[in-house]
Design a protein around this motif. Structure first.
Motif, PDB file in Angstrom:
ATOM      1  N   TRP A   1      14.116   4.952   6.906  1.00 52.41           N
ATOM      2  CA  TRP A   1      12.774   4.985   6.362  1.00 52.41           C
ATOM      3  C   TRP A   1      12.654   6.112   5.346  1.00 52.41           C
TER       4      TRP A   1
ATOM      5  N   PRO B   1       8.971   5.872  -3.194  1.00 55.30           N
ATOM      6  CA  PRO B   1      10.077   5.356  -4.016  1.00 55.30           C
ATOM      7  C   PRO B   1      11.106   6.459  -4.284  1.00 55.30           C
TER       8      PRO B   1
ATOM      9  N   VAL C   1      14.162  -0.330  -2.278  1.00 52.65           N
ATOM     10  CA  VAL C   1      13.262  -0.209  -1.112  1.00 52.65           C
ATOM     11  C   VAL C   1      12.497  -1.523  -0.949  1.00 52.65           C
ATOM     12  N   GLU C   2      11.990  -1.717   0.261  1.00 53.35           N
ATOM     13  CA  GLU C   2      11.128  -2.871   0.503  1.00 53.35           C
ATOM     14  C   GLU C   2       9.958  -2.417   1.363  1.00 53.35           C
ATOM     15  N   GLU C   3       8.864  -3.070   1.183  1.00 54.09           N
ATOM     16  CA  GLU C   3       7.723  -2.781   2.045  1.00 54.09           C
ATOM     17  C   GLU C   3       7.845  -3.620   3.308  1.00 54.09           C
TER      18      GLU C   3
ATOM     19  N   THR D   1       2.143   0.908   6.814  1.00 51.55           N
ATOM     20  CA  THR D   1       3.125   0.505   5.804  1.00 51.55           C
ATOM     21  C   THR D   1       3.992   1.711   5.472  1.00 51.55           C
ATOM     22  N   ARG D   2       5.276   1.510   5.615  1.00 47.92           N
ATOM     23  CA  ARG D   2       6.240   2.554   5.261  1.00 47.92           C
ATOM     24  C   ARG D   2       7.353   1.928   4.441  1.00 47.92           C
ATOM     25  N   LEU D   3       8.075   2.770   3.745  1.00 47.52           N
ATOM     26  CA  LEU D   3       9.206   2.279   2.944  1.00 47.52           C
ATOM     27  C   LEU D   3      10.491   2.526   3.705  1.00 47.52           C
ATOM     28  N   ARG D   4      11.306   1.489   3.723  1.00 48.58           N
ATOM     29  CA  ARG D   4      12.599   1.605   4.370  1.00 48.58           C
ATOM     30  C   ARG D   4      13.659   1.337   3.311  1.00 48.58           C
TER      31      ARG D   4
END
Length: 144
Positions: free
Chosen positions: A71, A75, A90-92, A98-101
């Protein structure tokens, strides 16, 4: 031509004189060009074969995909590590929040090779040959 009369003193006339040219000399000058000495200049072209070594650079690009599964807070900017450029994808993901992984990276590495390339070329140079001429226009041979 009227004849000149010469008067004598006391009114007595003197005998008449005439001059008759018998021989006259005239000078005639003739000039003639003669070659006393001269030179002849000619050029000679020499061709030499030469090998020219030219460095030739070649670049290759290696692309490597690395799987990630962690995570991130936002960006991830493109970064450079030495000759490698790293682009992170990255993808939502919908979670309670909502976090970026980070899911993967593409690593682009630039490699440079330098080789030497040889080519056969013709190089030309001119040389001046000077020959002395005698008075008949023939070349004098130099012994030496």
């Amino acid at each position: 031509m009227p004849r000149p009369s010469i008067s004598a003193p006391n009114g007595v006339s003197a005998p008449e004189r005439r001059v008759i040219p018998i021989v006259e000399e005239q000078a005639v000058i003739l000039k003639r060009k003669m070659l006393a000495e001269g030179v002849r200049v000619r050029t000679v072209v020499h061709e030499d074969e030469a090998v020219i070594d030219t460095p030739v650079a070649r670049e290759t690009i290696e692309v490597e995909r690395v799987a990630l599964d962690h995570w991130v807070e936002g960006p991830v900017p493109v970064r450079q590590e030495g000759d490698t450029t790293i682009v992170t994808f990255v993808e939502e993901v919908a979670v309670v929040e909502t976090r970026l992984r980070a899911t993967a990276e593409v690593r682009i590495t630039r490699r440079r090779e330098v080789d030497t390339s040889s080519h056969q070329v013709t190089l030309r140079r001119e040389e001046a040959v000077v020959e002395r001429l005698d008075n008949s226009g023939d070349t004098e041979s130099d012994a030496g």
